[in-house]
Design an enzyme around this catalytic site. Structure first.
Site, short mmCIF file in Angstrom:
data_model
loop_
_atom_site.label_atom_id
_atom_site.label_comp_id
_atom_site.label_asym_id
_atom_site.label_seq_id
_atom_site.Cartn_x
_atom_site.Cartn_y
_atom_site.Cartn_z
N ASN A 1 0.79 -1.23 0.00
CA ASN A 1 0.00 0.00 0.00
C ASN A 1 0.82 1.29 0.00
OD1 ASN A 1 0.98 -0.21 2.53
ND2 ASN A 1 -0.97 0.11 3.60
N ASP B 1 3.17 2.55 1.89
CA ASP B 1 3.62 3.31 3.07
C ASP B 1 5.07 3.00 3.43
OD1 ASP B 1 3.43 0.79 4.09
OD2 ASP B 1 1.99 1.26 5.67
N ASP C 1 3.89 -5.75 4.34
CA ASP C 1 2.63 -6.07 5.02
C ASP C 1 2.09 -7.43 4.57
OD1 ASP C 1 1.42 -5.43 2.45
OD2 ASP C 1 1.71 -3.33 3.02
N ASP D 1 6.07 -16.77 14.75
CA ASP D 1 7.20 -16.48 15.62
C ASP D 1 6.65 -16.25 17.03
OD1 ASP D 1 9.75 -15.63 16.58
OD2 ASP D 1 10.24 -14.89 14.58
N ASP E 1 11.25 -17.80 19.81
CA ASP E 1 12.26 -16.79 20.06
C ASP E 1 12.97 -17.00 21.40
OD1 ASP E 1 13.25 -14.15 19.03
OD2 ASP E 1 12.57 -13.49 20.99
N GLU F 1 14.81 -21.27 19.06
CA GLU F 1 16.04 -20.49 18.93
C GLU F 1 16.81 -20.67 20.23
OE1 GLU F 1 17.69 -15.98 18.04
OE2 GLU F 1 16.02 -16.30 19.38
N HIS G 1 17.39 -13.03 10.01
CA HIS G 1 17.26 -11.59 10.18
C HIS G 1 18.23 -11.00 11.21
CE1 HIS G 1 15.17 -13.42 13.44
NE2 HIS G 1 15.01 -12.25 14.03
N ASP G 2 18.97 -11.86 11.91
CA ASP G 2 19.93 -11.38 12.90
C ASP G 2 21.37 -11.51 12.42
OD1 ASP G 2 17.90 -10.91 14.80
OD2 ASP G 2 18.02 -12.98 15.55
#
Ligand code: GLC
Ligand code: CA
Length: 600
Positions: free
Chosen positions: A67, A69, A73, A142, A243, A299, A372-373
């Site tokens: 969208n 922004d 999403d 997650d 997590d 994790e 992502h880490d």
């Protein structure tokens, strides 16, 4: 309220069991799928769908914005399901999408039953589930339950007064000599304790001060968590990535930690694999996990072989598998990951082999090089110089996907996306990067110039730049302005271009994933390393009954010589990243060359 909740749950589960008994509802999530039962053949490794799967990790903030922004999403993910189907992955792990002030990009949850508004709403999420399921793609949520956001209602209540009913949902301690209760440092810098003037006590936060740790000693907390998990299982999710789940149980004496750098003490020995962690996970398994045919991965940074066998043993009392981090932590310095040291190949290989050999027949491995880490895997373990990027990305994928365990592909890895190498602090968004830059430079432990080099190599933001879909402005990620800068190399590296090119990294991954579905030995075969001490080559054999598989990878930018084992004479080549045709006798591998041979 607690009691009523519990009663309600009992009634629900009674009703469900009754329905199943009466045969009114084929509850496929409770009973194991028939085709997996019939596979049980007395092998040491039991056959399971989650062992045969390939997982793709989505970092929703950076995947696809629908969208304009500038923030990814849920509708963006729905738009790209066909792309994922084409790649061939069958499970998605999506980083947190629940309500959150985004202090740590969603790993700080303020409402466990509501979708974060910038990502969409519950209807969008339900549509995502059903659209994914239509394509035989399953979805892992997650689960972030070591801590909540400080804006979660439980914490808002908890901090109000010492006798608030939610007080014991968190870990509160009196000051000691007017200071922090102990010397623990938080994982994102600073002390792990925050003083709260309202009640003049400290609360524990192993991560940011906006991520207070839940008190798992409190039975009510555990029940709340299990209820919430049941809510999502009933909604139809297919599993959980948990997590920092190894940190939920803390040593209740809260002793000082060793000073691992000159600023704070290490909480590790008292919080990681703490005294009751296995008890809690077994309880969670009884209460929730065992009631559904779902997949779970924990994790568990700092996990040892011994611990991994407890968490993810074949007996299945806790989780299906865990992430170990030894191979990605290799090359850490005095200040942990903040170093410019390169990883050591021989050490990396030793670690990978150790996990293969020692979990075999006992527990199941998760296979990953990036998430992502972590920095981008091709930049860290391969070579992102344009001359070698493609070849080395394919080599890394070959090495990983042919091992025993469930492979994970982090978004953009299938395109060989690279580190972004931001050289200005203002380009960074990650709380860990920003906090440590300030802490280490202000304490005079590193110069700003040196710390900037460390960030360029190790910052989590390297993996968090937007997915590169095409060569239009903002890489086709958004029509607006992205929340974090796009990697400038998107004109050369993007999905549209790779979908056109039959030799692309994308198509190479597609082939690896297809091979896994065709050949049982890739999933279940026994692992046997060869050339253990070689300085350039990572090679191993897999065996299952009459079949065998040889994987050969050159991790260096130089030629490497090797002898193909006699037993592979006349074998079939399943995949090669440099069009090799000769597979016998003594051969010379080109830089980053890889191939797989198969013989029956
Ligand atoms: C895990 C997540 C990481 C997050 C941390 C705190 O390590 O992967 O992104 O910052 O936990 O929730
Ligand atoms: Ca958006």
């Amino acid at each position: 309220a607690q009691n009523i909740n519990g009663k309600f749950r009992d009634i629900l589960s009674f009703a469900r069991n009754l329905l199943i008994l009466l045969g009114c509802r084929s509850y496929d999530k409770v009973t194991e799928r028939e085709d997996y039962k019939k596979h049980r053949n007395g092998d040491s490794m039991e056959k399971k769908w989650w062992k045969e799967s390939v997982v793709y990790q989505i970092y929703p903030k950076s995947f696809k914005d629908s969208n304009g922004d500038g923030v990814g999403d849920i509708r963006g993910i729905i738009q790209k399901l066909d792309y994922l189907k084409e790649l061939g992955v069958n499970v998605l792990w999506i980083s947190p999408m629940l309500e959150s002030p985004q202090d740590d990009n969603g790993y700080d949850i303020s409402d466990y039953r509501r979708i974060y508004k910038e990502y969409g709403n519950m209807e969008d999420y339900e549509e995502l589930l059903s659209e994914a399921h239509k394509r035989d793609i399953r979805i892992l949520m997650d689960l972030v339950v070591n801590h909540t956001s400080d804006e979660h209602n439980w914490f808002v209540e908890s901090r109000k007064s010492k006798d608030n009913p939610y007080r014991d949902y968190y870990i509160w301690k009196d000051p000691v000599n007017g200071k922090e209760p102990n010397n623990w440092g938080g994982a994102f810098g600073g002390s792990a304790w925050e003083y709260d003037p309202q009640t003049q006590m400290y609360y524990l936060h192993l991560f940011s001060k906006k991520q207070p740790d839940l008190n798992w000693e409190n039975e009510k907390v555990r029940q709340e968590v299990y209820d919430m998990m049941t809510f999502w299982c009933e909604k139809g999710i297919d599993g959980f990535r948990m997590d920092v789940i190894s940190m939920i149980s803390k040593d209740q004496t809260f002793p000082d930690g060793e000073m691992n750098n000159s600023l704070y003490g290490d909480f590790g020995p008292y919080c990681v694999h703490g005294p009751r962690v296995h008890e809690f996970l077994q309880e969670m398994n009884r209460e929730v996990l065992s009631r559904y045919d779902i997949m779970t991965v924990g994790e568990t940074s700092g996990v040892t072989i011994e611990e991994a066998q407890k968490y993810a043993g074949e007996a299945g009392k806790e989780l299906n598998m865990v992430f170990q981090f030894e191979h990605v932590d290799n090359g850490s310095g005095d200040y942990g990951k903040w170093t410019t040291e390169k990883y050591d190949f021989k050490e990396f290989k030793r670690i990978m082999i150790k996990w293969q050999e020692e979990l075999q027949g006992k527990a199941w491995n998760s296979l990953f090089l990036g998430n992502h880490d972590q920095p981008r895997s091709v930049s860290r373990f391969g070579n992102d110089n344009p001359a070698y990027r493609e070849t080395s990305a394919k080599m890394l994928a070959t090495c990983l996907h042919m091992m025993q365990g469930t492979p994970y592909v982090y978004q953009g890895e299938e395109l060989g996306m690279t580190n972004v190498y931001f050289d200005k602090l203002e380009d960074y968004r990650d709380i860990e990067s920003i906090n440590f830059f300030t802490e280490l430079t202000e304490a005079g432990l590193m110069t700003p110039e040196y710390m900037m080099k460390c960030l360029m190599l190790r910052s989590r933001d390297n993996a968090r730049t937007p997915m590169q879909w095409d060569d239009s402005a903002q890489a086709g990620f958004t029509d607006g302005e992205s929340w974090i800068k796009v990697n400038p190399n998107y004109k050369e590296i993007n999905a549209a271009q790779q979908l056109e090119d039959p030799n692309s990294i994308f198509h190479y991954y597609q082939k690896l994933i297809r091979l896994r579905k065709e050949k049982d030995i890739i999933v279940y075969g026994e692992f046997e390393p060869i050339y253990r001490d070689d300085e350039q080559i990572f090679a191993y054999i897999r065996r299952q009954k009459q079949e065998k598989l040889l994987t050969v990878c050159n991790f260096s930018d130089k030629n490497a010589e090797m002898e193909i084992p006699e037993e592979f004479k006349g074998a079939e080549c399943l995949i090669t990243n440099l069009d090799r045709t000769v597979f016998e006798g003594r051969i010379v591998l080109k830089p980053y060359e890889a191939f797989v041979l198969y013989k029956k």
